[in-house]
Design a protein around this motif. Structure first.
Motif, PDB file in Angstrom:
ATOM      1  N   GLN A 150       0.830  -1.201   0.000  1.00  0.00           N
ATOM      2  CA  GLN A 150       0.000   0.000   0.000  1.00  0.00           C
ATOM      3  C   GLN A 150       0.867   1.255   0.000  1.00  0.00           C
ATOM      4  O   GLN A 150       0.636   2.191  -0.763  1.00  0.00           O
ATOM      5  N   LEU A 151       1.900   1.267   0.839  1.00  0.00           N
ATOM      6  CA  LEU A 151       2.790   2.424   0.893  1.00  0.00           C
ATOM      7  C   LEU A 151       3.551   2.596  -0.417  1.00  0.00           C
ATOM      8  O   LEU A 151       3.748   3.721  -0.890  1.00  0.00           O
ATOM      9  N   GLU A 152       3.977   1.490  -1.000  1.00  0.00           N
ATOM     10  CA  GLU A 152       4.692   1.571  -2.270  1.00  0.00           C
ATOM     11  C   GLU A 152       3.803   2.157  -3.363  1.00  0.00           C
ATOM     12  O   GLU A 152       4.256   2.969  -4.179  1.00  0.00           O
ATOM     13  N   GLN A 153       2.535   1.776  -3.385  1.00  0.00           N
ATOM     14  CA  GLN A 153       1.603   2.350  -4.361  1.00  0.00           C
ATOM     15  C   GLN A 153       1.393   3.827  -4.098  1.00  0.00           C
ATOM     16  O   GLN A 153       1.391   4.649  -5.023  1.00  0.00           O
ATOM     17  N   ARG A 154       1.193   4.159  -2.858  1.00  0.00           N
ATOM     18  CA  ARG A 154       0.850   5.536  -2.496  1.00  0.00           C
ATOM     19  C   ARG A 154       2.004   6.503  -2.742  1.00  0.00           C
ATOM     20  O   ARG A 154       1.803   7.665  -3.117  1.00  0.00           O
ATOM     21  N   LEU A 155       3.227   6.027  -2.511  1.00  0.00           N
ATOM     22  CA  LEU A 155       4.381   6.924  -2.572  1.00  0.00           C
ATOM     23  C   LEU A 155       5.206   6.769  -3.843  1.00  0.00           C
ATOM     24  O   LEU A 155       6.158   7.520  -4.062  1.00  0.00           O
ATOM     25  N   GLY A 156       4.835   5.815  -4.702  1.00  0.00           N
ATOM     26  CA  GLY A 156       5.613   5.560  -5.906  1.00  0.00           C
ATOM     27  C   GLY A 156       5.768   6.763  -6.810  1.00  0.00           C
ATOM     28  O   GLY A 156       6.815   6.940  -7.454  1.00  0.00           O
ATOM     29  N   GLU A 157       4.757   7.616  -6.870  1.00  0.00           N
ATOM     30  CA  GLU A 157       4.812   8.765  -7.781  1.00  0.00           C
ATOM     31  C   GLU A 157       5.888   9.774  -7.391  1.00  0.00           C
ATOM     32  O   GLU A 157       6.279  10.614  -8.208  1.00  0.00           O
ATOM     33  N   PHE A 158       6.380   9.685  -6.155  1.00  0.00           N
ATOM     34  CA  PHE A 158       7.356  10.674  -5.688  1.00  0.00           C
ATOM     35  C   PHE A 158       8.794  10.219  -5.919  1.00  0.00           C
ATOM     36  O   PHE A 158       9.735  10.958  -5.599  1.00  0.00           O
ATOM     37  N   GLY A 159       8.962   9.031  -6.475  1.00  0.00           N
ATOM     38  CA  GLY A 159      10.295   8.546  -6.822  1.00  0.00           C
ATOM     39  C   GLY A 159      11.238   8.548  -5.635  1.00  0.00           C
ATOM     40  O   GLY A 159      10.887   8.171  -4.518  1.00  0.00           O
ATOM     41  N   GLY A 160      12.468   9.016  -5.876  1.00  0.00           N
ATOM     42  CA  GLY A 160      13.498   8.988  -4.854  1.00  0.00           C
ATOM     43  C   GLY A 160      13.267   9.950  -3.705  1.00  0.00           C
ATOM     44  O   GLY A 160      14.015   9.927  -2.721  1.00  0.00           O
ATOM     45  N   ARG A 161      12.254  10.804  -3.818  1.00  0.00           N
ATOM     46  CA  ARG A 161      11.970  11.746  -2.731  1.00  0.00           C
ATOM     47  C   ARG A 161      11.272  11.065  -1.553  1.00  0.00           C
ATOM     48  O   ARG A 161      11.210  11.636  -0.458  1.00  0.00           O
ATOM     49  N   ALA A 162      10.750   9.855  -1.766  1.00  0.00           N
ATOM     50  CA  ALA A 162      10.057   9.127  -0.701  1.00  0.00           C
ATOM     51  C   ALA A 162      10.678   7.748  -0.543  1.00  0.00           C
ATOM     52  O   ALA A 162      10.710   6.963  -1.482  1.00  0.00           O
ATOM     53  N   ARG A 163      11.183   7.473   0.620  1.00  0.00           N
ATOM     54  CA  ARG A 163      11.856   6.214   0.935  1.00  0.00           C
ATOM     55  C   ARG A 163      11.039   5.477   1.986  1.00  0.00           C
ATOM     56  O   ARG A 163      10.520   6.091   2.917  1.00  0.00           O
ATOM     57  N   ILE A 164      10.923   4.160   1.851  1.00  0.00           N
ATOM     58  CA  ILE A 164      10.117   3.357   2.765  1.00  0.00           C
ATOM     59  C   ILE A 164      11.006   2.321   3.437  1.00  0.00           C
ATOM     60  O   ILE A 164      11.792   1.638   2.774  1.00  0.00           O
ATOM     61  N   THR A 165      10.880   2.207   4.743  1.00  0.00           N
ATOM     62  CA  THR A 165      11.545   1.147   5.501  1.00  0.00           C
ATOM     63  C   THR A 165      10.478   0.400   6.290  1.00  0.00           C
ATOM     64  O   THR A 165       9.723   1.021   7.051  1.00  0.00           O
ATOM     65  N   ILE A 166      10.407  -0.917   6.095  1.00  0.00           N
ATOM     66  CA  ILE A 166       9.469  -1.742   6.852  1.00  0.00           C
ATOM     67  C   ILE A 166      10.233  -2.414   7.980  1.00  0.00           C
ATOM     68  O   ILE A 166      10.976  -3.383   7.770  1.00  0.00           O
ATOM     69  N   ASP A 167      10.096  -1.866   9.173  1.00  0.00           N
ATOM     70  CA  ASP A 167      10.813  -2.384  10.338  1.00  0.00           C
ATOM     71  C   ASP A 167      10.356  -1.598  11.563  1.00  0.00           C
ATOM     72  O   ASP A 167       9.715  -0.541  11.437  1.00  0.00           O
TER      73      ASP A 167
END
Length: 202
Positions: A87-104
């Motif tokens: 869900q986060l990857e879908q939601r933030l994908g449009e922002f490219g490298g400006r949005a980084r996700i860590t699952i932990d």
């Protein structure tokens, strides 16, 4: 592992999850923001420097995350619940490298390695007061973090105020409705601004 429901429209995304009976994790104090308008108000309140880096602890469904990134900030979204990764990857994908996700769990993440000097914490903390206060203390253990704006239970904010050893200055700057979340918050919430009252000793 249970899959996330399909992506819905931004303002009603939490309601989509509620309608599907998505089981929130009480052990994480998990609640999802329902209101994009509330997310915009939080970002405005945070007064993030232009282009600044933000760490968000407990990114959830990404409603606040997307608002932070859309404001031009560089976002590091940390989320413990692996069910929400897609869900986060879908939601933030449009922002490219400006949005980084860590699952932990943020307490297992090397914050000094990922944060830049002068970073800001903008988060909706777990609605479990003791856990919320503990996570704020932990994140501010990194000297690279200089300020924060968080939503947390009023009892959690009181714990931070009472903890003089934390070296944090906590000021209530706003409120937010319990009904702005799925499920509704079980106790009164506060929006608090956090700064250091003395330099980090780390």
């Amino acid at each position: 592992m249970q899959q996330s429901p399909p992506l819905g429209s931004a303002p009603a995304l939490a309601d989509d999850y509620a309608a599907r009976g998505f089981p929130v994790r009480a052990d994480l104090g998990q609640h999802f923001l329902r209101s994009s308008e509330s997310a915009r108000r939080l970002v405005d309140r945070a007064e993030i420097p232009s282009g600044g880096q933000v760490i968000e602890v407990g990114a959830g469904l990404g409603t606040l995350s997307a608002t932070i990134a859309a404001a031009g900030c560089r976002l590091w979204a940390v989320e413990r619940d692996e069910r929400l990764q897609s869900q986060l990857e879908q939601r933030l994908g449009e922002f490219g490298g400006r949005a980084r996700i860590t699952i932990d769990d943020v307490r297992r993440v090397d914050l000094d390695q990922g944060l830049e000097a002068g970073s800001t914490l903008v988060s909706i903390m777990p609605f479990a007061p003791v856990l919320a206060a503990a996570l704020v203390r932990h994140v501010f253990g990194s000297p690279r973090l200089v300020r924060g704006l968080v939503v947390m239970p009023v009892l959690g904010a009181d714990l931070l105020v009472a903890d003089e050893a934390s070296g944090l200055r906590v000021e209530e700057v706003d409120g937010i409705a319990r009904e702005d979340f799925y499920p509704p918050a079980p106790s009164v919430l506060r929006v608090v601004a956090i700064e250091r009252s003395r330099p980090c000793s780390k």
